[in-house]
Motif scaffolding. Structure first.
Motif, PDB file in Angstrom:
ATOM      1  N   ASN A  39       0.839  -1.183   0.000  1.00 25.92           N
ATOM      2  CA  ASN A  39       0.000   0.000   0.000  1.00 25.92           C
ATOM      3  C   ASN A  39       0.885   1.247   0.000  1.00 25.92           C
ATOM      4  OD1 ASN A  39      -1.889   1.986   0.379  1.00 25.92           O
ATOM      5  ND2 ASN A  39      -2.861   0.995   2.137  1.00 25.92           N
ATOM      6  N   GLN A  40       0.470   2.275  -0.757  1.00 29.31           N
ATOM      7  CA  GLN A  40       1.291   3.475  -0.861  1.00 29.31           C
ATOM      8  C   GLN A  40       1.391   4.220   0.469  1.00 29.31           C
ATOM      9  OE1 GLN A  40      -0.694   5.556  -3.902  1.00 29.31           O
ATOM     10  NE2 GLN A  40      -2.217   6.478  -2.562  1.00 29.31           N
ATOM     11  N   TYR A  41       0.363   4.182   1.273  1.00 32.11           N
ATOM     12  CA  TYR A  41       0.401   4.858   2.563  1.00 32.11           C
ATOM     13  C   TYR A  41       1.357   4.162   3.531  1.00 32.11           C
ATOM     14  CZ  TYR A  41      -3.604   7.198   0.597  1.00 32.11           C
ATOM     15  OH  TYR A  41      -4.425   7.916  -0.233  1.00 32.11           O
ATOM     16  N   ILE A  42       1.443   2.849   3.442  1.00 31.15           N
ATOM     17  CA  ILE A  42       2.399   2.103   4.269  1.00 31.15           C
ATOM     18  C   ILE A  42       3.823   2.459   3.850  1.00 31.15           C
ATOM     19  CG2 ILE A  42       3.193  -0.197   4.911  1.00 31.15           C
ATOM     20  CD1 ILE A  42       0.470   0.559   6.040  1.00 31.15           C
ATOM     21  N   PHE A  43       4.069   2.577   2.542  1.00 31.64           N
ATOM     22  CA  PHE A  43       5.397   2.957   2.064  1.00 31.64           C
ATOM     23  C   PHE A  43       5.777   4.352   2.561  1.00 31.64           C
ATOM     24  CE2 PHE A  43       8.454   4.709  -0.875  1.00 31.64           C
ATOM     25  CZ  PHE A  43       9.375   3.679  -0.970  1.00 31.64           C
ATOM     26  N   ILE A  44       4.828   5.273   2.506  1.00 30.40           N
ATOM     27  CA  ILE A  44       5.096   6.623   2.995  1.00 30.40           C
ATOM     28  C   ILE A  44       5.386   6.601   4.489  1.00 30.40           C
ATOM     29  CG2 ILE A  44       4.066   8.897   3.361  1.00 30.40           C
ATOM     30  CD1 ILE A  44       2.590   8.468   0.699  1.00 30.40           C
ATOM     31  N   THR A  45       4.655   5.778   5.228  1.00 29.86           N
ATOM     32  CA  THR A  45       4.907   5.658   6.667  1.00 29.86           C
ATOM     33  C   THR A  45       6.298   5.115   6.936  1.00 29.86           C
ATOM     34  OG1 THR A  45       2.548   5.272   7.021  1.00 29.86           O
ATOM     35  CG2 THR A  45       4.047   4.656   8.808  1.00 29.86           C
ATOM     36  N   TYR A  46       6.683   4.072   6.208  1.00 29.09           N
ATOM     37  CA  TYR A  46       8.040   3.529   6.367  1.00 29.09           C
ATOM     38  C   TYR A  46       9.109   4.549   6.004  1.00 29.09           C
ATOM     39  CZ  TYR A  46       6.308  -1.251   6.998  1.00 29.09           C
ATOM     40  OH  TYR A  46       5.696  -2.377   7.466  1.00 29.09           O
ATOM     41  N   SER A  47       8.862   5.303   4.931  1.00 30.35           N
ATOM     42  CA  SER A  47       9.869   6.293   4.547  1.00 30.35           C
ATOM     43  C   SER A  47       9.990   7.398   5.584  1.00 30.35           C
ATOM     44  CB  SER A  47       9.550   6.876   3.168  1.00 30.35           C
ATOM     45  OG  SER A  47       8.383   7.657   3.213  1.00 30.35           O
ATOM     46  N   TYR A  48       8.886   7.764   6.223  1.00 33.28           N
ATOM     47  CA  TYR A  48       8.956   8.770   7.276  1.00 33.28           C
ATOM     48  C   TYR A  48       9.610   8.237   8.546  1.00 33.28           C
ATOM     49  CZ  TYR A  48       6.927  12.868   5.269  1.00 33.28           C
ATOM     50  OH  TYR A  48       6.735  13.983   4.511  1.00 33.28           O
ATOM     51  N   VAL A  49       9.436   6.958   8.825  1.00 32.45           N
ATOM     52  CA  VAL A  49      10.126   6.382   9.981  1.00 32.45           C
ATOM     53  C   VAL A  49      11.637   6.414   9.760  1.00 32.45           C
ATOM     54  CG1 VAL A  49      10.526   4.227  11.239  1.00 32.45           C
ATOM     55  CG2 VAL A  49       8.204   4.966  10.764  1.00 32.45           C
ATOM     56  N   VAL A  50      12.061   6.044   8.567  1.00 32.73           N
ATOM     57  CA  VAL A  50      13.495   6.095   8.252  1.00 32.73           C
ATOM     58  C   VAL A  50      13.998   7.532   8.280  1.00 32.73           C
ATOM     59  CG1 VAL A  50      15.188   5.662   6.434  1.00 32.73           C
ATOM     60  CG2 VAL A  50      13.475   3.943   6.967  1.00 32.73           C
ATOM     61  N   ALA A  51      13.235   8.446   7.704  1.00 36.04           N
ATOM     62  CA  ALA A  51      13.640   9.854   7.697  1.00 36.04           C
ATOM     63  C   ALA A  51      13.712  10.415   9.116  1.00 36.04           C
ATOM     64  CB  ALA A  51      12.675  10.667   6.859  1.00 36.04           C
ATOM     65  N   ALA A  52      12.784  10.007   9.975  1.00 35.83           N
ATOM     66  CA  ALA A  52      12.805  10.485  11.355  1.00 35.83           C
ATOM     67  C   ALA A  52      14.029   9.964  12.102  1.00 35.83           C
ATOM     68  CB  ALA A  52      11.526  10.066  12.075  1.00 35.83           C
ATOM     69  N   LEU A  53      14.420   8.732  11.811  1.00 38.11           N
ATOM     70  CA  LEU A  53      15.598   8.188  12.475  1.00 38.11           C
ATOM     71  C   LEU A  53      16.888   8.834  11.979  1.00 38.11           C
ATOM     72  CD1 LEU A  53      14.654   4.402  12.540  1.00 38.11           C
ATOM     73  CD2 LEU A  53      14.631   6.024  14.451  1.00 38.11           C
ATOM     74  N   VAL A  54      16.930   9.171  10.702  1.00 39.13           N
ATOM     75  CA  VAL A  54      18.150   9.734  10.123  1.00 39.13           C
ATOM     76  C   VAL A  54      18.189  11.250  10.258  1.00 39.13           C
ATOM     77  CG1 VAL A  54      19.462   9.971   7.985  1.00 39.13           C
ATOM     78  CG2 VAL A  54      18.391   7.803   8.537  1.00 39.13           C
ATOM     79  N   LEU A  55      17.100  11.900   9.957  1.00 31.11           N
ATOM     80  CA  LEU A  55      17.058  13.361   9.922  1.00 31.11           C
ATOM     81  C   LEU A  55      15.924  13.899  10.791  1.00 31.11           C
ATOM     82  CD1 LEU A  55      17.441  13.725   6.071  1.00 31.11           C
ATOM     83  CD2 LEU A  55      19.231  14.049   7.759  1.00 31.11           C
TER      84      LEU A  55
END
Length: 120
Positions: A39-55
């Protein structure tokens, strides 16, 4: 002198190339993940989790959640190649809007330490 050259000229170029390459990589990763049923919303959630951890600090300064939803929905309807090409057309659209609104820059093309000078 060499260190100053690196910070003033090379570092922004490296940052820009890194950002564009990351954007293209995420577009390709998104297309592959959604074509396999994610699901595209799940992908966006995962990308934001990674972004939050990195930046973490930057994710609160520049909120782009709605823009990413629209961009990823567009990729789902077309291809990552088209999305990467459209993102590279930003300067062209900026120039067209500048012409339409009669906001043009005058360029003073005089050579000064191998750099061009731009004034408004």
């Amino acid at each position: 002198m060499a260190r100053r050259y690196c910070y003033n000229d090379v570092a922004p170029l490296i940052a820009m190339v890194t950002a564009v390459c990351t954007n293209v990589g995420v577009n390709i990763l998104f297309k592959e993940a959604t074509s396999k049923g994610m699901n595209q919303y799940i992908f966006i959630t995962y990308s934001y989790v990674v972004a939050a951890l990195v930046l973490l600090p930057l994710s609160f300064i520049f909120p782009r959640f709605l823009a990413q939803i629209c961009a990823y929905k567009g990729i789902a309807y077309s291809s990552p190649t088209l999305a990467s090409a459209i993102s590279n057309l930003g300067p062209a659209f900026t120039f067209i809007l500048a012409v339409l609104f009669r906001f043009l820059l005058t360029l003073k093309l005089k050579k000064m330490e191998n750099r061009f000078e731009c004034s408004t």
